[in-house]
Design a protein around this motif. Structure first.
Motif, PDB file in Angstrom:
ATOM      1  N   ARG A   1       0.842  -1.205   0.000  1.00  0.00           N
ATOM      2  CA  ARG A   1       0.000   0.000   0.000  1.00  0.00           C
ATOM      3  C   ARG A   1       0.877   1.255   0.000  1.00  0.00           C
ATOM      4  O   ARG A   1       0.648   2.193  -0.754  1.00  0.00           O
ATOM      5  N   ARG A   2       1.909   1.271   0.833  1.00  0.00           N
ATOM      6  CA  ARG A   2       2.812   2.424   0.889  1.00  0.00           C
ATOM      7  C   ARG A   2       3.530   2.626  -0.446  1.00  0.00           C
ATOM      8  O   ARG A   2       3.727   3.746  -0.898  1.00  0.00           O
TER       9      ARG A   2
ATOM     10  N   ARG B   1       2.384   1.780  -3.427  1.00  0.00           N
ATOM     11  CA  ARG B   1       1.412   2.327  -4.379  1.00  0.00           C
ATOM     12  C   ARG B   1       1.208   3.816  -4.136  1.00  0.00           C
ATOM     13  O   ARG B   1       1.154   4.606  -5.073  1.00  0.00           O
ATOM     14  N   GLU B   2       1.098   4.232  -2.849  1.00  0.00           N
ATOM     15  CA  GLU B   2       0.896   5.642  -2.520  1.00  0.00           C
ATOM     16  C   GLU B   2       2.105   6.479  -2.941  1.00  0.00           C
ATOM     17  O   GLU B   2       1.954   7.595  -3.429  1.00  0.00           O
TER      18      GLU B   2
ATOM     19  N   ALA C   1       1.975   6.976  -6.660  1.00  0.00           N
ATOM     20  CA  ALA C   1       0.852   7.796  -7.096  1.00  0.00           C
ATOM     21  C   ALA C   1       1.045   9.263  -6.724  1.00  0.00           C
ATOM     22  O   ALA C   1       0.590  10.148  -7.438  1.00  0.00           O
ATOM     23  N   ALA C   2       1.724   9.549  -5.617  1.00  0.00           N
ATOM     24  CA  ALA C   2       1.882  10.927  -5.159  1.00  0.00           C
ATOM     25  C   ALA C   2       2.879  11.661  -6.047  1.00  0.00           C
ATOM     26  O   ALA C   2       3.959  11.159  -6.316  1.00  0.00           O
TER      27      ALA C   2
END
Length: 160
Positions: free
Chosen positions: A33-34, A36-37, A40-41
């Motif tokens: 999850r981290r 992916r974030e 994306a950021a």
């Protein structure tokens, strides 16, 4: 012979195995999850407008911090302040006393001057003066200046 942590008979497993697997899966999901974030950021681009005001040379911070206003100083005074600030920064080495830093700098200067002089005498095919290694930094500087001036004079004589 085994380590004794698994039963030889039966299909039972170690009691903590299921908890370990659950924890590992949970940690893996969090890591994914981290990642992916982070992808994306949008990453902020560095530019001069976002850099801040920084510090001006010759002072430890904003102009009024040392009790002097650098806007009224002449160019020569500003250069002198910048030189003093650079010298202060050079003498601040983490974990080393100021006295030891000065000694180290003098040794570096002496080694550099001795190297220049040794090269000069080697090019001239002359022996270096006997007590040059025992001379102080100031004496070596004076000797180097004399050698440089003499070399310039010798070059001028050769060219004429």
């Amino acid at each position: 012979m085994g380590c004794g942590c698994i039963k030889a008979e039966g299909t039972g497993s170690h009691p903590d195995t299921s908890n370990d697997q659950k924890l590992a899966q949970k940690l893996q999901r969090e890591e994914e999850r981290r990642a992916r974030e982070a992808r994306a950021a949008p990453k902020p681009k560095a530019n001069w407008q976002s850099a801040g005001s920084g510090r001006s040379l010759g002072g430890q911070g904003p102009p009024g911090e040392l009790g002097r206003d650098t806007s009224t100083l002449s160019a020569e005074e500003k250069r002198q302040l910048a030189l003093e600030a650079a010298e202060r920064r050079q003498n601040q080495v983490a974990g080393v006393s100021e006295k030891k830093v000065q000694e180290m700098r003098q040794k570096e200067q002496k080694d550099a001057l001795l190297g220049k002089l040794a090269e000069h005498y080697a090019r001239q095919k002359l022996d270096m003066p006997m007590g040059l290694n025992a001379a102080s930094v100031e004496q070596l500087k004076q000797h180097w200046e004399t050698v440089r001036k003499d070399r310039g004079r010798d070059d001028a004589i050769l060219q004429s």
